[in-house]
Design a protein around this motif. Structure first.
Motif, mmCIF file in Angstrom:
data_model
loop_
_atom_site.group_PDB
_atom_site.id
_atom_site.type_symbol
_atom_site.label_atom_id
_atom_site.label_comp_id
_atom_site.label_asym_id
_atom_site.label_seq_id
_atom_site.Cartn_x
_atom_site.Cartn_y
_atom_site.Cartn_z
ATOM 1 N N MET A 62 -94.299 19.954 -7.518
ATOM 2 C CA MET A 62 -94.256 18.494 -7.628
ATOM 3 C C MET A 62 -95.555 18.078 -8.305
ATOM 4 O O MET A 62 -96.616 18.198 -7.703
ATOM 5 N N HIS A 63 -95.484 17.724 -9.544
ATOM 6 C CA HIS A 63 -96.577 17.213 -10.378
ATOM 7 C C HIS A 63 -97.374 18.338 -11.018
ATOM 8 O O HIS A 63 -97.864 19.243 -10.349
ATOM 9 N N ASP A 103 -100.238 18.206 -12.479
ATOM 10 C CA ASP A 103 -101.692 18.066 -12.637
ATOM 11 C C ASP A 103 -102.542 18.889 -11.671
ATOM 12 O O ASP A 103 -103.747 18.653 -11.539
ATOM 13 N N THR A 104 -101.914 19.870 -11.018
ATOM 14 C CA THR A 104 -102.692 20.938 -10.377
ATOM 15 C C THR A 104 -102.166 22.298 -10.873
ATOM 16 O O THR A 104 -102.395 23.331 -10.248
ATOM 17 N N CYS A 131 -100.388 16.803 -0.384
ATOM 18 C CA CYS A 131 -100.677 17.613 -1.573
ATOM 19 C C CYS A 131 -101.064 19.036 -1.186
ATOM 20 O O CYS A 131 -101.315 19.338 -0.029
ATOM 21 N N SER A 132 -101.183 19.876 -2.220
ATOM 22 C CA SER A 132 -101.624 21.244 -1.999
ATOM 23 C C SER A 132 -103.154 21.282 -1.972
ATOM 24 O O SER A 132 -103.815 20.296 -2.298
ATOM 25 N N LEU A 135 -105.909 20.447 -5.137
ATOM 26 C CA LEU A 135 -106.387 19.153 -5.649
ATOM 27 C C LEU A 135 -107.753 19.272 -6.311
ATOM 28 O O LEU A 135 -108.196 18.348 -6.989
ATOM 29 N N GLY A 169 -101.688 10.897 -1.281
ATOM 30 C CA GLY A 169 -100.989 11.380 -2.471
ATOM 31 C C GLY A 169 -101.791 12.059 -3.552
ATOM 32 O O GLY A 169 -101.205 12.521 -4.513
ATOM 33 N N CYS A 171 -104.279 11.747 -10.025
ATOM 34 C CA CYS A 171 -103.124 11.080 -9.396
ATOM 35 C C CYS A 171 -103.347 9.581 -9.204
ATOM 36 O O CYS A 171 -102.427 8.793 -9.379
HETATM 37 N N1 ABU Z 1 -99.759 14.709 -6.814
HETATM 38 C C1 ABU Z 1 -100.377 15.896 -7.311
HETATM 39 C C2 ABU Z 1 -100.441 16.923 -6.329
HETATM 40 C C3 ABU Z 1 -99.981 18.239 -6.751
HETATM 41 C C4 ABU Z 1 -100.244 19.234 -5.668
HETATM 42 O O1 ABU Z 1 -99.983 18.940 -4.494
HETATM 43 O O2 ABU Z 1 -100.721 20.344 -5.949
#
Ligand code: ABU
Length: 391
Positions: A265-266, A268-269, A321-322, A325, A369, A374
């Motif tokens: 999900m997303h 950007d990581t 999130c994971s 981040l 979030g 983000c």
């Molecule tokens: N909303 C970005 C978080 C992605 C992640 O949890 O790694």
């Protein structure tokens, strides 16, 4: 490394432009909304807010991207009414305000969404929900050049979140920006797999959503001029990717990045471009040998493992999130990068790569979030549309 060079004068924010031609370099836009990539010099940005938020109600869609024990943790953080307790929201809100001040001190204009009461119930003829939080504009909108594109998001608790940005974007629209919304999806029960279970490491990836509606979160896309990268995820399906592809037309190429993450999900990581020719990748999510071949001409470095966050309990308990981040950074230009102060390994990584890290803290934002990428949406960078890859 990259093919075209910028030549045009600074923006004066007056006139709209039209969809750029399919090849070559555009001259710099004079529009108030103008951002083609993740690294050109940042001039104006939207930062989300935490006011009147509630944690998401139980729904299969949430499990696609959040830790398994999320609801238990959210009960601790928010109680039965799911309103984040003051003791959790106050430090996070303070960090967000400090981040705003830091951006302003670096010469960036910061705009904010309106306060929205997420505890109010709403519904469609088919379902009812409460809202969530207005922290992460990155998920709700994609800025491509002078166009703001509203995402067709798959979480019911985010259905009306874009309204918090309506007045602001109307202002940009009145000044010449283009403003588009992808078809609003009905989010019927049939979109979700009620039996969804997070796939184990040796199982093929599966998603909580299917292809019956067109959905995506903008945060699954990352912009590098005429080339845009995407991860298919628990909030972005192929129909959503293809909608954007068709909408943007021949002037852009959208490349899929395969992820090894079990709950994608997303993006950007997963992959984070730091400037022309520089890509940071997540060593746990990305198999380098399966990256799109256009990235062969870029230097690719693996992000360091996240450092344990001291006092950042909430990044592990109740985080949406994971732990990755640490990669969720914001480029102010190809040199300056805003990075979490709690991540010395990442700070050193940037220094080693010749960048100038600007430490800031968002360690309490996990339950709301995300981190620097983000919680922002870049509106204007000193940017022209370019190709950064060989054909
Ligand atoms: N909303 C970005 C978080 C992605 C992640 O949890 O790694």
């Amino acid at each position: 490394m990259y093919l075209d060079t910028a030549t045009a004068p600074a923006p004066a924010h007056v006139a709209p432009s039209v969809r750029p031609p399919a090849t070559g370099t555009s001259t710099e836009s004079r529009c108030v909304v103008n951002s083609h990539n993740e690294w050109d010099t940042l001039e104006e940005i939207v930062v989300g807010r935490l006011d009147k938020s509630v944690f998401p109600q139980r729904h299969p869609s949430i499990l696609g991207g959040a830790p398994k024990d999320l609801y238990l943790a959210l009960l601790l953080l928010g109680g039965r009414k799911r309103r984040p307790r003051k003791v959790f929201v106050e430090p996070a809100a303070k960090e967000l305000e400090d981040f705003v001040r830091l951006l302003e001190s670096e010469g960036v204009t910061v705009r904010r969404p309106e306060v929205m009461d997420h505890s109010r119930k709403y519904g469609t003829p088919q379902w009812k929900s409460k809202g969530c939080v207005t922290a992460c504009p990155r998920d709700c909108f994609l800025v491509v050049g002078d166009e703001i594109i509203e995402s067709p998001m798959s979480w019911r608790c985010r259905y009306f979140e874009p309204h918090a940005y309506y007045q602001l974007f109307k202002e940009y629209y009145d000044q010449g920006a283009r403003w588009t919304s992808a078809p609003k999806p009905p989010l019927r029960n049939t979109l979700y797999d009620k039996q969804y279970k997070i796939p184990k490491q040796d199982e093929p990836l599966r998603y909580v959503i299917n292809e019956s509606e067109i959905v995506f979160d903008a945060a699954d896309f990352i912009r590098c001029g005429r080339d845009i990268f995407v991860t298919r995820s628990n909030v972005t399906n192929l129909a959503g990717i293809n909608w954007l592809r068709r909408h943007l037309g021949d002037g852009y190429r959208i490349h899929e990045i395969e992820t090894l993450c079990r709950q994608p999900m997303h993006i950007d990581t997963t992959i984070v471009p730091l400037g022309p020719g520089k890509m940071m990748i997540n060593p746990k999510y990305v198999d380098r040998s399966r990256l799109p071949s256009i990235l062969n001409s870029w230097e690719i470095r693996e992000a360091p493992k996240p450092d344990k966050v001291r006092g950042g309990l909430f990044n592990e308990v109740g985080s949406m999130c994971s732990v990755w981040l640490n990669m969720n950074v914001l480029m102010l230009d190809p040199q300056r990068v805003v990075v979490d102060r709690s991540q010395p390994s990442m700070i050193q990584f940037f220094k080693d790569w010749g960048l100038t890290p600007i430490p800031c803290s968002l360690k309490f934002l996990g339950p709301f979030g995300g981190s620097f990428h983000c919680v922002t949406l870049d509106i204007r960078r000193k940017s022209t549309l370019q190709s950064y890859f060989q054909a």
